[in-house]
Design an enzyme around this catalytic site. Structure first.
Site, PDB file in Angstrom:
ATOM      1  N   ASP A  35       0.818  -1.208   0.000  1.00  0.00           N
ATOM      2  CA  ASP A  35       0.000   0.000   0.000  1.00  0.00           C
ATOM      3  C   ASP A  35       0.857   1.266   0.000  1.00  0.00           C
ATOM      4  OD1 ASP A  35      -1.980  -1.790   0.146  1.00  0.00           O
ATOM      5  OD2 ASP A  35      -2.790  -1.138   2.092  1.00  0.00           O
ATOM      6  N   TYR A  38       2.045   2.169  -3.357  1.00  0.00           N
ATOM      7  CA  TYR A  38       0.916   2.694  -4.138  1.00  0.00           C
ATOM      8  C   TYR A  38       0.661   4.156  -3.761  1.00  0.00           C
ATOM      9  CZ  TYR A  38      -3.957   3.343  -5.532  1.00  0.00           C
ATOM     10  OH  TYR A  38      -5.117   3.828  -6.055  1.00  0.00           O
ATOM     11  N   SER A  84     -36.604  -5.238 -15.797  1.00  0.00           N
ATOM     12  CA  SER A  84     -36.537  -6.054 -14.588  1.00  0.00           C
ATOM     13  C   SER A  84     -36.693  -7.526 -15.001  1.00  0.00           C
ATOM     14  CB  SER A  84     -37.619  -5.643 -13.609  1.00  0.00           C
ATOM     15  OG  SER A  84     -38.871  -5.811 -14.203  1.00  0.00           O
ATOM     16  N   GLU A 116     -25.950 -16.721 -13.013  1.00  0.00           N
ATOM     17  CA  GLU A 116     -25.206 -15.756 -12.191  1.00  0.00           C
ATOM     18  C   GLU A 116     -25.901 -15.590 -10.858  1.00  0.00           C
ATOM     19  OE1 GLU A 116     -25.736 -12.297 -14.574  1.00  0.00           O
ATOM     20  OE2 GLU A 116     -24.701 -13.214 -16.268  1.00  0.00           O
ATOM     21  N   LYS A 118     -27.797 -13.493  -8.102  1.00  0.00           N
ATOM     22  CA  LYS A 118     -28.590 -12.262  -8.152  1.00  0.00           C
ATOM     23  C   LYS A 118     -28.185 -11.436  -6.943  1.00  0.00           C
ATOM     24  CE  LYS A 118     -33.161 -10.413  -8.967  1.00  0.00           C
ATOM     25  NZ  LYS A 118     -33.259  -9.381  -7.947  1.00  0.00           N
ATOM     26  N   ASP A 120     -27.899  -8.528  -4.289  1.00  0.00           N
ATOM     27  CA  ASP A 120     -28.896  -7.683  -3.659  1.00  0.00           C
ATOM     28  C   ASP A 120     -28.281  -6.307  -3.456  1.00  0.00           C
ATOM     29  OD1 ASP A 120     -31.307  -7.161  -2.697  1.00  0.00           O
ATOM     30  OD2 ASP A 120     -31.105  -8.274  -0.820  1.00  0.00           O
ATOM     31  N   ARG A 139     -31.162   2.960 -12.028  1.00  0.00           N
ATOM     32  CA  ARG A 139     -32.207   2.440 -12.885  1.00  0.00           C
ATOM     33  C   ARG A 139     -33.437   3.345 -12.889  1.00  0.00           C
ATOM     34  NH1 ARG A 139     -36.303  -1.367 -11.646  1.00  0.00           N
ATOM     35  NH2 ARG A 139     -37.061  -2.366 -13.538  1.00  0.00           N
ATOM     36  N   GLU A 176     -24.591  -4.265 -10.816  1.00  0.00           N
ATOM     37  CA  GLU A 176     -25.198  -4.054  -9.511  1.00  0.00           C
ATOM     38  C   GLU A 176     -24.141  -3.477  -8.571  1.00  0.00           C
ATOM     39  OE1 GLU A 176     -28.357  -4.947  -9.571  1.00  0.00           O
ATOM     40  OE2 GLU A 176     -29.026  -5.270  -7.499  1.00  0.00           O
ATOM     41  N   TYR A 228     -23.170  -7.349 -15.172  1.00  0.00           N
ATOM     42  CA  TYR A 228     -23.846  -8.555 -15.660  1.00  0.00           C
ATOM     43  C   TYR A 228     -24.453  -8.383 -17.041  1.00  0.00           C
ATOM     44  CZ  TYR A 228     -27.724  -6.038 -13.441  1.00  0.00           C
ATOM     45  OH  TYR A 228     -28.611  -5.080 -13.050  1.00  0.00           O
ATOM     46  N   LYS A 293     -29.994 -16.901 -17.750  1.00  0.00           N
ATOM     47  CA  LYS A 293     -30.169 -16.185 -19.017  1.00  0.00           C
ATOM     48  C   LYS A 293     -29.837 -17.137 -20.156  1.00  0.00           C
ATOM     49  CE  LYS A 293     -28.638 -12.004 -16.731  1.00  0.00           C
ATOM     50  NZ  LYS A 293     -27.541 -11.069 -16.467  1.00  0.00           N
ATOM     51  N   LYS A 317     -35.444 -17.121  -6.996  1.00  0.00           N
ATOM     52  CA  LYS A 317     -35.171 -16.510  -5.697  1.00  0.00           C
ATOM     53  C   LYS A 317     -34.912 -17.562  -4.609  1.00  0.00           C
ATOM     54  CE  LYS A 317     -35.784 -12.450  -5.213  1.00  0.00           C
ATOM     55  NZ  LYS A 317     -36.822 -11.445  -5.397  1.00  0.00           N
ATOM     56  N   CYS A 411     -36.065 -16.515  40.161  1.00  0.00           N
ATOM     57  CA  CYS A 411     -36.092 -17.508  39.090  1.00  0.00           C
ATOM     58  C   CYS A 411     -37.533 -17.887  38.766  1.00  0.00           C
ATOM     59  CB  CYS A 411     -35.305 -18.741  39.521  1.00  0.00           C
ATOM     60  SG  CYS A 411     -35.477 -20.130  38.385  1.00  0.00           S
ATOM     61  N   CYS A 414     -37.919 -21.794  40.014  1.00  0.00           N
ATOM     62  CA  CYS A 414     -37.831 -22.263  41.395  1.00  0.00           C
ATOM     63  C   CYS A 414     -37.978 -21.138  42.421  1.00  0.00           C
ATOM     64  CB  CYS A 414     -36.519 -23.007  41.634  1.00  0.00           C
ATOM     65  SG  CYS A 414     -35.089 -21.915  41.689  1.00  0.00           S
ATOM     66  N   CYS A 429     -29.858 -17.946  38.030  1.00  0.00           N
ATOM     67  CA  CYS A 429     -30.674 -18.412  39.142  1.00  0.00           C
ATOM     68  C   CYS A 429     -29.716 -18.989  40.176  1.00  0.00           C
ATOM     69  CB  CYS A 429     -31.636 -19.483  38.649  1.00  0.00           C
ATOM     70  SG  CYS A 429     -32.213 -20.589  39.949  1.00  0.00           S
ATOM     71  N   CYS A 435     -33.197 -26.044  41.899  1.00  0.00           N
ATOM     72  CA  CYS A 435     -33.975 -25.547  40.762  1.00  0.00           C
ATOM     73  C   CYS A 435     -34.269 -26.686  39.782  1.00  0.00           C
ATOM     74  CB  CYS A 435     -33.217 -24.429  40.047  1.00  0.00           C
ATOM     75  SG  CYS A 435     -34.144 -23.761  38.659  1.00  0.00           S
TER      76      CYS A 435
HETATM   77  S1  IVH Z   1     -30.185  -9.044 -15.541  1.00  0.00           S
HETATM   78  C1  IVH Z   1     -32.907  -7.746 -18.795  1.00  0.00           C
HETATM   79  N1  IVH Z   1     -28.496 -10.129 -13.829  1.00  0.00           N
HETATM   80  O1  IVH Z   1     -32.176  -7.674 -10.432  1.00  0.00           O
HETATM   81  C2  IVH Z   1     -32.133  -8.279 -17.640  1.00  0.00           C
HETATM   82  N2  IVH Z   1     -30.064  -8.532 -13.007  1.00  0.00           N
HETATM   83  O2  IVH Z   1     -35.289  -7.548 -11.494  1.00  0.00           O
HETATM   84  C3  IVH Z   1     -32.075  -7.348 -16.520  1.00  0.00           C
HETATM   85  N3  IVH Z   1     -29.864  -8.062 -10.619  1.00  0.00           N
HETATM   86  O3  IVH Z   1     -32.743  -4.445 -10.882  1.00  0.00           O
HETATM   87  C4  IVH Z   1     -31.309  -7.690 -15.358  1.00  0.00           C
HETATM   88  N4  IVH Z   1     -28.169  -9.421 -10.217  1.00  0.00           N
HETATM   89  O4  IVH Z   1     -30.266  -4.898 -10.869  1.00  0.00           O
HETATM   90  C5  IVH Z   1     -29.518  -9.267 -13.987  1.00  0.00           C
HETATM   91  N5  IVH Z   1     -26.933 -11.138 -12.443  1.00  0.00           N
HETATM   92  C6  IVH Z   1     -27.951 -10.278 -12.610  1.00  0.00           C
HETATM   93  C7  IVH Z   1     -28.490  -9.521 -11.534  1.00  0.00           C
HETATM   94  C8  IVH Z   1     -29.557  -8.662 -11.786  1.00  0.00           C
HETATM   95  C9  IVH Z   1     -29.021  -8.534  -9.694  1.00  0.00           C
HETATM   96  C10 IVH Z   1     -30.940  -7.075 -10.352  1.00  0.00           C
HETATM   97  C11 IVH Z   1     -30.968  -5.976 -11.374  1.00  0.00           C
HETATM   98  C12 IVH Z   1     -32.425  -5.639 -11.542  1.00  0.00           C
HETATM   99  C13 IVH Z   1     -33.136  -6.761 -10.886  1.00  0.00           C
HETATM  100  C14 IVH Z   1     -34.013  -7.459 -11.906  1.00  0.00           C
END
Ligand code: IVH
Length: 673
Positions: A35, A38, A84, A116, A118, A120, A139, A176, A228, A293, A317, A411, A414, A429, A435
């Site tokens: 570090d 750097y 979405s 992949e 998903k 959060d 978005r 994300e 992604y 996908k 999910k 207690c 007891c 206790c 007890c």
């Molecule tokens: S693909 C057309 N890939 O999930 C495809 N979305 O409801 C659009 N998300 O708000 C999304 N991980 O931000 C895709 N590996 C992933 C994801 C991902 C998280 C989120 C994305 C979107 C929501 C989709």
């Protein structure tokens, strides 16, 4: 004065070098230089740019934090809408997705899918023009988002200039933004120390960080991005597969999820889901499912979209790890050592894949800190195999007329006085031997599988025996006759005879199990095994001074004090004497010789099925030689012993490079022991 050519060249070189190290450090987790080195490069560049301001360029690593807060968020219209995903929650819904895809394509073969995690977090689109970061937008409603460029520039794994070769003149990558769990925990710790508001979860923290007007705030938070996909692209083609797009993004220095894979057919999807579900709680970031996908971009185009979601993708999910529920009651449980634990009785709720109706509140301090009251609506969290936890109360939903909970003075079982030592979180206790709750817990522990393993002596039966005055201490168990037992409610002659037989069977045990079964405070299996192998006999332990007990590996003054006090108590000695009179016995251990603990200091994790011994037996033998057995694999694990059908622990060992032993290897290590 214009900058001399040498200064310009040096600045160019420094920028390229710093960018390269940023990528190695933040995107690849593989720093090349310390570090301090750097920091020196950055310092030199900053100085050059100060001396020659005309050398400053927007993609310079010194320009991540712009310094001035923005006045507000400008709107950004997405030229390619940010869509979405549809959700699937069950296996059947995933099968239906695959069927729809194949039918629409009239495909006779199985489909290749890119899978992949998903993440959060917060969806983002980031645009590079001629390789230079130009804009980052959230978005929003999918058509119009907010310009958060000033904050996204502070994310160190996002290159201000693309690396590699062949990037399009205009590239909008979609991904994300998230906060890794460690960073989230550190951030909340800091906030709590400074008396500031803490964030409920990493996603809120990430969203909150992006919505800061002052980029210095975002810069102080360890945000990260996984990409992604792509949005707008001009001036180049990106191959014909989604997996190829991810590869291209990676080659330009953008981070993608390391868990991404291509699988075939619906079986591949479900196996991926299973696997990631198991690894979920060990990942350094929060994911709420996986995304499937169709890998071929040509097939994606043929499938098209419905409303706001593509037909070629779906999110599968995981069961939610957090749910809302209400507190019906708060009760105090009395443990084996008298410790009072507050437990929340909850409106049953399905969370993290199981129905939960109780959650521990740990101790009175924790309870008061969270201020949980009867009638409260609370966030309940159950992640992986971790015990369910009340995260916090929703104060807005607190009914009128609730009162804070306080520690009972006596207690609840007891009636003995409840005491709490100075500076201790745990209240106890003081009724020790009178007890019934402590008595019952002592018996439950004594009979449990890893202790004397008395089959058929369950919770209900113990309650009956104690409440009926038949049993007061473990020694009384061995005086029970089949006719006494058969007279109990819900107890037939057959089960009475079986229990007497099980008791009889349990007389032959081992010294470590016997010591563990006694329920000495802080003496778990590992300590019991260490005591047994160090002293060799019960008699030697009974006679040992606290100083001698402290000679045992990993035993400190507190535990040594507990062990010594236990044997010094005449009532405990009386129980032990009675147990021995009732014929409890174990094989004598060989006199410990120097080197009798060849596995001292080594930690093992056992996984999968072994042929010639059970995992428990293997554990006992490892501990007998001074080794430790842990439940999960970490970089501190010395060996993972993998039997048949070993699962995620084996994967993790492979990932961390922990040595793996098969059964033969283990037996060899255990030698003639
Ligand atoms: S693909 C057309 N890939 O999930 C495809 N979305 O409801 C659009 N998300 O708000 C999304 N991980 O931000 C895709 N590996 C992933 C994801 C991902 C998280 C989120 C994305 C979107 C929501 C989709």
């Amino acid at each position: 004065m214009p900058a001399p050519a040498s200064a310009r060249r040096r600045a160019d070189w420094l920028r390229a070098e710093i960018t390269r190290h940023d990528h190695r450090y933040y995107a690849l987790d593989d720093p090349e230089i310390p570090d301090a080195e750097y920091d020196r490069l950055v310092g030199e560049l900053r100085e050059l740019e100060q001396r020659h301001p005309e050398l400053v360029r927007p993609d310079s690593p010194t320009q991540r934090v712009g310094g001035v807060p923005v006045a507000g968020f400008a709107e950004v219209r997405h030229q390619v809408p940010m869509l979405s995903l549809d959700n699937a929650f069950t296996r059947e819904e995933v099968e239906a997705f695959d069927r729809r895809v194949r039918e629409r394509l009239e495909a006779r073969h199985e489909i290749d899918y890119a899978c992949e995690p998903k993440l959060d977090g917060v969806a983002i689109g980031i645009t590079w023009r001629d390789g230079v970061l130009e804009q980052a937008a959230t978005r929003g409603d999918g058509t119009t988002g907010e310009d958060v460029t000033h904050n996204v520039r502070t994310i160190r794994s996002v290159p201000l200039r693309l690396g590699g070769r062949g990037w399009p003149a205009l590239l909008e990558a979609r991904g994300e933004v998230f906060l890794p769990l460690a960073g989230f925990a550190a951030m909340n710790r800091r906030a709590a120390e400074q008396g500031e508001k803490t964030f409920v979860n990493p996603r809120n923290a990430a969203a909150g960080s992006l919505r800061q007007l002052d980029p210095r705030l975002a810069a102080s938070r360890p945000l990260d991005v996984f990409f992604y996909g792509v949005g707008r692209i001009e001036g180049a083609q990106l191959g014909d597969r989604h997996s190829g797009i991810l590869e291209a993004l990676r080659s330009w220095g953008l981070r993608t999820a390391p868990e991404a894979r291509v699988v075939r057919g619906v079986d591949g999807l479900l196996a991926y889901y299973e696997d990631l579900g198991q690894r979920r709680s060990g990942l350094p970031y929060q994911i709420d499912g996986v995304v499937y996908k169709v890998d071929s971009l040509d097939l994606q185009r043929r499938l098209g979209f419905v409303a706001r979601a593509p037909r070629w993708a779906i999110a599968h999910k995981f069961p939610a790890e957090e749910e809302l529920t209400t507190v019906r009651a708060i009760e105090w449980q009395v443990g084996r050592t008298g410790a009072l634990t507050p437990v929340a009785r909850l409106e049953p709720v399905f969370v993290g894949g199981a129905t939960v109706s109780n959650a521990t509140l740990h101790n009175i301090d924790e309870l008061l800190r969270k201020d949980v009251r009867v009638g409260d609506t609370v966030i309940l969290r159950r992640a992986g195999d971790v015990i369910p936890e009340v995260v916090r109360v929703i104060p807005e939903r607190r009914p009128r007329g609730t009162a804070p909970v306080s520690l009972p003075a006596t207690c609840p079982v007891c009636g003995s006085e409840v005491t709490r030592e100075e500076g201790e979180a745990i209240a106890r206790c003081s009724g020790a031997l009178i007890c019934p709750a402590q008595r019952k817990e002592t018996l439950r522990h004594f009979a449990s599988r890893r202790a004397l393993d008395i089959e058929g002596l369950g919770t209900k039966l113990i309650d009956q025996l104690v409440d009926g005055g038949l049993v007061r201490s473990p020694a009384d168990l061995y005086a029970l006759r089949a006719e006494d037992l058969a007279a109990l409610e819900r107890m037939g002659e057959k089960s009475a005879a079986n229990l007497v037989e099980a008791l009889d069977h349990s007389r032959a045990t081992t010294l470590p199990r016997f010591l563990y079964a006694l329920g000495i405070r802080d003496v778990g299996e590992a300590t019991a095994a260490a005591l047994a192998s160090y002293f060799g006999s019960l008699q030697a332990i009974r006679e040992a001074t606290p100083e001698q007990i402290m000679e045992v590996p990993d035993v400190g003054p507190v535990v040594a004090g507990h062990v010594h006090a236990f044997f010094a108590e005449p009532r405990n000695e009386a129980v032990i004497a009675a147990l021995l009179r009732h014929g409890l016995h174990w094989p004598a251990l060989p006199k410990p010789a120097p080197g009798a603990t060849p596995l001292a200091g080594q930690t093992f994790v056992l996984t999968g099925r072994l042929d010639s011994l059970t995992r428990d037996e293997a554990g006992d033998r490892i501990r007998a030689l001074g080794g430790k057995v842990a439940g999960s694999v970490s970089k501190n694990t010395h060996y993972v012993v993998a039997g048949a059908d070993a699962g995620s622990k084996l994967d993790k060992a492979n990932r961390l490079g922990v040595p793996i032993l098969d059964e033969a290897g283990l037996l060899q290590l255990l030698g003639g022991a």
